[in-house]
Scaffold this motif. Sequence first.
Motif, PDB file in Angstrom:
ATOM      1  N   ALA A 180       1.081  -1.206  -0.035  1.00  0.00           N
ATOM      2  CA  ALA A 180       0.083   0.269   0.003  1.00  0.00           C
ATOM      3  C   ALA A 180       0.899   0.930   0.367  1.00  0.00           C
ATOM      4  O   ALA A 180       0.441   2.445  -0.540  1.00  0.00           O
ATOM      5  CB  ALA A 180      -1.260   0.345   1.165  1.00  0.00           C
ATOM      6  N   TYR A 181       2.146   1.112   0.714  1.00  0.00           N
ATOM      7  CA  TYR A 181       2.630   2.200   0.890  1.00  0.00           C
ATOM      8  C   TYR A 181       4.212   2.632   0.361  1.00  0.00           C
ATOM      9  O   TYR A 181       5.062   3.718   0.113  1.00  0.00           O
ATOM     10  CB  TYR A 181       2.845   2.653   2.157  1.00  0.00           C
ATOM     11  N   GLY A 182       4.447   1.657  -0.156  1.00  0.00           N
ATOM     12  CA  GLY A 182       5.753   1.495  -1.238  1.00  0.00           C
ATOM     13  C   GLY A 182       7.089   0.703  -0.331  1.00  0.00           C
ATOM     14  O   GLY A 182       7.174   0.926   1.193  1.00  0.00           O
ATOM     15  N   ASP A 183       7.927   0.283  -1.007  1.00  0.00           N
ATOM     16  CA  ASP A 183       9.014   0.114  -0.225  1.00  0.00           C
ATOM     17  C   ASP A 183      10.326   0.350   0.998  1.00  0.00           C
ATOM     18  O   ASP A 183       9.819   1.637   0.619  1.00  0.00           O
ATOM     19  CB  ASP A 183      10.043  -0.640  -1.362  1.00  0.00           C
ATOM     20  N   VAL A 184      10.090  -0.382   2.011  1.00  0.00           N
ATOM     21  CA  VAL A 184      10.881   0.111   3.142  1.00  0.00           C
ATOM     22  C   VAL A 184      12.040  -0.125   2.704  1.00  0.00           C
ATOM     23  O   VAL A 184      12.887  -1.134   2.511  1.00  0.00           O
ATOM     24  CB  VAL A 184      10.271  -0.458   4.463  1.00  0.00           C
ATOM     25  N   ASN A 185      13.389   0.754   2.323  1.00  0.00           N
ATOM     26  CA  ASN A 185      14.925   0.725   2.428  1.00  0.00           C
ATOM     27  C   ASN A 185      14.862  -0.361   3.736  1.00  0.00           C
ATOM     28  O   ASN A 185      15.149   0.726   4.694  1.00  0.00           O
ATOM     29  CB  ASN A 185      15.001   1.097   1.453  1.00  0.00           C
ATOM     30  N   ARG A 186      15.418  -1.339   4.110  1.00  0.00           N
ATOM     31  CA  ARG A 186      16.151  -1.836   5.124  1.00  0.00           C
ATOM     32  C   ARG A 186      17.807  -1.782   4.556  1.00  0.00           C
ATOM     33  O   ARG A 186      18.510  -2.509   3.970  1.00  0.00           O
ATOM     34  CB  ARG A 186      16.323  -3.539   5.212  1.00  0.00           C
ATOM     35  N   LEU A 187      18.422  -0.601   5.701  1.00  0.00           N
ATOM     36  CA  LEU A 187      19.240   0.025   6.092  1.00  0.00           C
ATOM     37  C   LEU A 187      21.184  -0.824   6.664  1.00  0.00           C
ATOM     38  O   LEU A 187      22.016  -1.340   6.447  1.00  0.00           O
ATOM     39  CB  LEU A 187      19.327   1.364   6.330  1.00  0.00           C
ATOM     40  N   ALA A 188      20.238  -1.337   7.674  1.00  0.00           N
ATOM     41  CA  ALA A 188      21.239  -2.108   8.499  1.00  0.00           C
ATOM     42  C   ALA A 188      20.399  -2.960   9.374  1.00  0.00           C
ATOM     43  O   ALA A 188      19.136  -2.446  10.207  1.00  0.00           O
ATOM     44  CB  ALA A 188      22.272  -1.499   9.176  1.00  0.00           C
ATOM     45  N   ILE A 189      21.137  -3.805  10.851  1.00  0.00           N
ATOM     46  CA  ILE A 189      20.617  -4.405  11.779  1.00  0.00           C
ATOM     47  C   ILE A 189      22.051  -3.911  12.711  1.00  0.00           C
ATOM     48  O   ILE A 189      23.262  -4.083  12.370  1.00  0.00           O
ATOM     49  CB  ILE A 189      20.583  -5.850  11.557  1.00  0.00           C
ATOM     50  N   VAL A 190      21.785  -3.198  13.710  1.00  0.00           N
ATOM     51  CA  VAL A 190      22.377  -2.534  14.686  1.00  0.00           C
ATOM     52  C   VAL A 190      22.209  -3.997  16.126  1.00  0.00           C
ATOM     53  O   VAL A 190      21.278  -3.645  16.625  1.00  0.00           O
ATOM     54  CB  VAL A 190      22.407  -1.300  15.386  1.00  0.00           C
ATOM     55  N   CYS A 191      23.456  -4.733  16.185  1.00  0.00           N
ATOM     56  CA  CYS A 191      23.268  -5.379  17.123  1.00  0.00           C
ATOM     57  C   CYS A 191      23.817  -4.487  18.591  1.00  0.00           C
ATOM     58  O   CYS A 191      25.358  -4.087  18.930  1.00  0.00           O
ATOM     59  CB  CYS A 191      24.749  -6.025  17.574  1.00  0.00           C
ATOM     60  N   LEU A 257      27.376   4.783   6.069  1.00  0.00           N
ATOM     61  CA  LEU A 257      26.729   3.916   6.300  1.00  0.00           C
ATOM     62  C   LEU A 257      25.286   5.300   5.124  1.00  0.00           C
ATOM     63  O   LEU A 257      25.431   4.999   3.596  1.00  0.00           O
ATOM     64  CB  LEU A 257      26.168   2.850   6.569  1.00  0.00           C
ATOM     65  N   LEU A 258      25.386   5.551   5.897  1.00  0.00           N
ATOM     66  CA  LEU A 258      24.288   6.925   5.496  1.00  0.00           C
ATOM     67  C   LEU A 258      24.554   7.405   4.748  1.00  0.00           C
ATOM     68  O   LEU A 258      23.772   7.474   3.611  1.00  0.00           O
ATOM     69  CB  LEU A 258      23.745   7.531   7.159  1.00  0.00           C
ATOM     70  N   ASP A 259      25.973   7.811   4.443  1.00  0.00           N
ATOM     71  CA  ASP A 259      26.155   8.841   3.580  1.00  0.00           C
ATOM     72  C   ASP A 259      26.118   8.439   2.370  1.00  0.00           C
ATOM     73  O   ASP A 259      26.197   8.635   1.412  1.00  0.00           O
ATOM     74  CB  ASP A 259      27.585   9.905   4.523  1.00  0.00           C
ATOM     75  N   GLU A 260      27.094   6.748   2.467  1.00  0.00           N
ATOM     76  CA  GLU A 260      27.160   6.478   1.240  1.00  0.00           C
ATOM     77  C   GLU A 260      25.821   6.147   0.636  1.00  0.00           C
ATOM     78  O   GLU A 260      25.426   6.461  -0.324  1.00  0.00           O
ATOM     79  CB  GLU A 260      28.035   5.033   1.656  1.00  0.00           C
ATOM     80  N   THR A 261      24.896   5.476   1.558  1.00  0.00           N
ATOM     81  CA  THR A 261      23.328   4.981   0.808  1.00  0.00           C
ATOM     82  C   THR A 261      22.435   6.480   0.385  1.00  0.00           C
ATOM     83  O   THR A 261      22.646   6.124  -0.683  1.00  0.00           O
ATOM     84  CB  THR A 261      22.786   5.336   2.329  1.00  0.00           C
ATOM     85  N   PHE A 262      23.348   7.477   0.419  1.00  0.00           N
ATOM     86  CA  PHE A 262      22.192   9.114   0.746  1.00  0.00           C
ATOM     87  C   PHE A 262      22.322  10.073  -0.201  1.00  0.00           C
ATOM     88  O   PHE A 262      22.826  11.170  -0.397  1.00  0.00           O
ATOM     89  CB  PHE A 262      21.192   9.599   2.319  1.00  0.00           C
ATOM     90  N   GLU A 263      23.802   9.275  -0.349  1.00  0.00           N
ATOM     91  CA  GLU A 263      25.579   9.831  -0.993  1.00  0.00           C
ATOM     92  C   GLU A 263      25.416  11.423  -1.021  1.00  0.00           C
ATOM     93  O   GLU A 263      25.636  12.922  -1.831  1.00  0.00           O
ATOM     94  CB  GLU A 263      24.881  10.232  -2.873  1.00  0.00           C
ATOM     95  N   LYS A 264      25.913  11.717   0.807  1.00  0.00           N
ATOM     96  CA  LYS A 264      25.938  12.422   0.906  1.00  0.00           C
ATOM     97  C   LYS A 264      27.496  12.731   1.235  1.00  0.00           C
ATOM     98  O   LYS A 264      28.308  12.187   1.847  1.00  0.00           O
ATOM     99  CB  LYS A 264      25.303  12.923   2.431  1.00  0.00           C
ATOM    100  N   THR A 265      27.847  13.859   1.116  1.00  0.00           N
ATOM    101  CA  THR A 265      29.206  14.607   1.546  1.00  0.00           C
ATOM    102  C   THR A 265      29.838  15.293   2.868  1.00  0.00           C
ATOM    103  O   THR A 265      28.655  16.720   3.211  1.00  0.00           O
ATOM    104  CB  THR A 265      30.171  15.711   0.890  1.00  0.00           C
ATOM    105  N   PRO A 266      29.814  14.924   4.001  1.00  0.00           N
ATOM    106  CA  PRO A 266      29.841  15.931   5.189  1.00  0.00           C
ATOM    107  C   PRO A 266      30.219  17.471   5.045  1.00  0.00           C
ATOM    108  O   PRO A 266      31.307  17.501   4.592  1.00  0.00           O
ATOM    109  CB  PRO A 266      30.580  15.188   6.222  1.00  0.00           C
ATOM    110  N   PRO A 267      29.678  18.655   5.219  1.00  0.00           N
ATOM    111  CA  PRO A 267      29.693  19.661   5.192  1.00  0.00           C
ATOM    112  C   PRO A 267      31.289  20.076   6.688  1.00  0.00           C
ATOM    113  O   PRO A 267      32.873  20.447   6.306  1.00  0.00           O
ATOM    114  CB  PRO A 267      28.974  20.411   6.261  1.00  0.00           C
TER     115      PRO A 267
END
Length: 272
Positions: A180-191, A257-267
């Motif tokens: 109903a709402y579109g795919d949810v991207n599974r980014l990672a599991i944190v133990c 991982l988040l920066d790589e996934t969303f193609e961001k470069t830290p300021p």
Amino acid sequence: MSDTNTSRITVANQKGGAGKTTDVIHTGGALAARGYDVLLVDIDYHGGLTCSLGYSDLYYDTDRTTLFDVFDFDQMEAVNDIIVEHEEFDILPASEKLANNKNIQTLLEAPKSRERLGMTLDKLEMDYDYIVVDTPPSLNVLTDNALVATGNVIIPVLPEKLNANSLRIFAKQLQSLEPAYGDVNRLAIVCNRVEQNAEHRSTIEEIQSAYSLPVFEIPKRTDLSQSIGEGVSIFGFSKENKRVEDARALFNDIADLLDETFEKTPPTEVEA
């Protein structure tokens, strides 16, 4: 406003005590330390993030306009008035109103019941780089709102057999939403709270084998809770020692991982 440059992430699992709030705060701290504009959203009816960071008065003040109130179509723009400026990041605090069963039933029966948070976040006037959402320790309409609003999820778990089984339940919940709402991207599991014992090692290996996702291991560290006790993430913590440095490195890995996934470069240049 619906800014396509804003990356939204939910931290969720169906079981309590898995470390969701801790992961949200320290991941938010890691991103903020890189110079990003970060908003943490607390949609947990317990208000753990809100209260842990020193805003218990806002959680219990039901006379003010709250997160639950701005889910109303006519009040959504008021979300900008209830955001709190923390020293590291902004916070959209939870409210005791989210713990009211009558309120939740009203939301559940309302049109677009699982889209209200996303519609509310679309009204934000601030162009955040990252929005990270903390969720309740259960699968209900609030957790669904977070998942629908963000489309991305990090899944925390304790590396114990019973907790690992909760991943299967959570996977079914995601699958029920997606048609109903579109795919949810599974980014990672944190133990979280990993100890060097046979049960934890075996469980982590089973998780790595069963899920084709990055798996992060956060050792059991008192410094994580100590910083939150001071109302800040590990990146805003005044204490400096090897364990603090190690904890920062672990959450920087998640931020990488988040920066790589969303193609961001830290300021800001990230320290190794």
